[in-house]
Write a protein that holds these residues in place. Structure first.
Motif, PDB file in Angstrom:
ATOM      1  N   LEU A 246       0.825  -1.215   0.000  1.00 46.08           N
ATOM      2  CA  LEU A 246       0.000   0.000   0.000  1.00 46.08           C
ATOM      3  C   LEU A 246       0.856   1.261   0.000  1.00 46.08           C
ATOM      4  O   LEU A 246       0.512   2.244  -0.663  1.00 46.08           O
ATOM      5  CB  LEU A 246      -0.933  -0.008   1.212  1.00 46.08           C
ATOM      6  N   ILE A 247       1.965   1.248   0.741  1.00 44.96           N
ATOM      7  CA  ILE A 247       2.850   2.418   0.754  1.00 44.96           C
ATOM      8  C   ILE A 247       3.446   2.654  -0.632  1.00 44.96           C
ATOM      9  O   ILE A 247       3.458   3.782  -1.139  1.00 44.96           O
ATOM     10  CB  ILE A 247       3.969   2.228   1.805  1.00 44.96           C
ATOM     11  N   GLY A 248       3.929   1.585  -1.272  1.00 42.78           N
ATOM     12  CA  GLY A 248       4.479   1.728  -2.616  1.00 42.78           C
ATOM     13  C   GLY A 248       3.445   2.209  -3.611  1.00 42.78           C
ATOM     14  O   GLY A 248       3.718   3.088  -4.443  1.00 42.78           O
ATOM     15  N   LEU A 249       2.243   1.654  -3.518  1.00 39.64           N
ATOM     16  CA  LEU A 249       1.170   2.052  -4.420  1.00 39.64           C
ATOM     17  C   LEU A 249       0.772   3.508  -4.201  1.00 39.64           C
ATOM     18  O   LEU A 249       0.539   4.254  -5.167  1.00 39.64           O
ATOM     19  CB  LEU A 249      -0.035   1.136  -4.201  1.00 39.64           C
ATOM     20  N   LEU A 250       0.701   3.917  -2.954  1.00 42.10           N
ATOM     21  CA  LEU A 250       0.333   5.295  -2.634  1.00 42.10           C
ATOM     22  C   LEU A 250       1.356   6.284  -3.178  1.00 42.10           C
ATOM     23  O   LEU A 250       0.992   7.295  -3.793  1.00 42.10           O
ATOM     24  CB  LEU A 250       0.204   5.448  -1.116  1.00 42.10           C
ATOM     25  N   VAL A 251       2.636   5.993  -2.989  1.00 46.05           N
ATOM     26  CA  VAL A 251       3.689   6.890  -3.476  1.00 46.05           C
ATOM     27  C   VAL A 251       3.640   6.994  -5.000  1.00 46.05           C
ATOM     28  O   VAL A 251       3.729   8.092  -5.567  1.00 46.05           O
ATOM     29  CB  VAL A 251       5.070   6.383  -3.011  1.00 46.05           C
ATOM     30  N   LEU A 252       3.479   5.856  -5.678  1.00 44.97           N
ATOM     31  CA  LEU A 252       3.451   5.859  -7.146  1.00 44.97           C
ATOM     32  C   LEU A 252       2.257   6.645  -7.676  1.00 44.97           C
ATOM     33  O   LEU A 252       2.398   7.469  -8.600  1.00 44.97           O
ATOM     34  CB  LEU A 252       3.407   4.425  -7.669  1.00 44.97           C
TER      35      LEU A 252
END
Length: 268
Positions: free
Chosen positions: A243-249
């Motif tokens: 979720l953190i990676g997806l949010l940043v992207l």
């Protein structure tokens, strides 16, 4: 009192129309609330929500920064590629459909038939397309095909609106000086539509990035499948990493797309 305020006060008041719209809205809201049930909410659901929050605050750093095919960066790049390629394919296919659906370009029967086709395309949800294409080609290719088809429904409709607002005086003047059809399309139509088409396509790519994340749930590639597997396995620290990676992207893509669209709109 300013001129704007005077004009606002002088404008006619349609109280009956406002009351009718308000009444209908309230009735629809009350009717919609009758299908909402809070009895299924329990402590188990709140516990899962709390575990997800703990996973986000304590992510699996090895998964988050792992550059292998199982790591978050690779899965995000794959999701980005699915969304980008699907958007490009959908945008290319939308252009001829948009011209066929424009009533000021083609006869009305053809326009109505093409518009009906576009309505059918927009009616079917993306997950249904994903389940259909997963039978044809598993993995990222199914995601690309799904994104392309769902993009056509929206892009072609917005392209049609832009085509029907063309300044036809330019085309008439080009016809009067003996320009060919190709020259009218190249120098009369595309300069008016290019910036709008690009702006709409960038906006759709922003949406497709989110849809590509969800399509992984049905096995159409991307980061959705690892996310649901981690949730089913109660691996909340992995869920937090994804979720953190997806949010940043998504935040980066939205920031870049907004800037690009703002420049294109200024150039129109």
């Amino acid at each position: 009192m300013t001129t704007v305020e005077k004009q606002l006060l002088a404008s006619p008041r349609n109280h009956r129309y406002i009351l009718i719209v308000t009444f209908i809205t309230v009735i629809l809201f009350i009717w919609s609330m009758t299908v909402v049930s809070f009895k299924d909410m329990n402590a188990g659901g709140m516990k899962i929500a709390l575990n997800i929050f703990k996973g986000i605050t304590h992510p699996d750093l090895h998964l988050l920064f792992n550059v292998s095919k199982q790591g978050v960066p690779y899965l995000l790049v794959q999701t980005l590629a699915i969304a980008f390629l699907g958007t490009i394919v959908g945008a290319i296919l939308s252009v001829p459909l948009a011209f066929l659906a424009a009533s000021n370009i083609v006869p009305k029967p053809i326009s109505w038939l093409t518009r009906f086709l576009l309505i059918i395309i927009r009616t079917i949800p993306a997950l249904v397309y994903g389940l259909m294409f997963i039978r044809v080609s598993s993995g990222p290719m199914a995601g690309v095909l799904t994104i392309a088809i769902t993009s056509i429904g929206m892009l072609a409709k917005l392209y049609v609106d832009a085509i029907e607002e063309l300044d036809t005086r330019v085309l008439e003047s080009m016809t009067s000086i003996g320009c060919t059809t190709f020259e009218k399309i190249r120098y009369g139509i595309f300069p008016q539509l290019l910036s709008i088409f690009l702006s709409v396509t960038i906006y759709r790519f922003d949406m497709n990035m989110r849809e590509a994340s969800i399509l992984g749930l049905v096995g159409a590639g991307g980061i959705g499948a690892p996310l649901i597997f981690a949730m089913n396995g109660y691996k909340w620290n992995q869920v937090g990493s994804i979720l953190i990676g997806l949010l940043v992207l998504i935040l980066l893509i939205e920031l870049i797309s907004n800037k690009l669209r703002a420049r294109l709109i200024k150039g129109v």
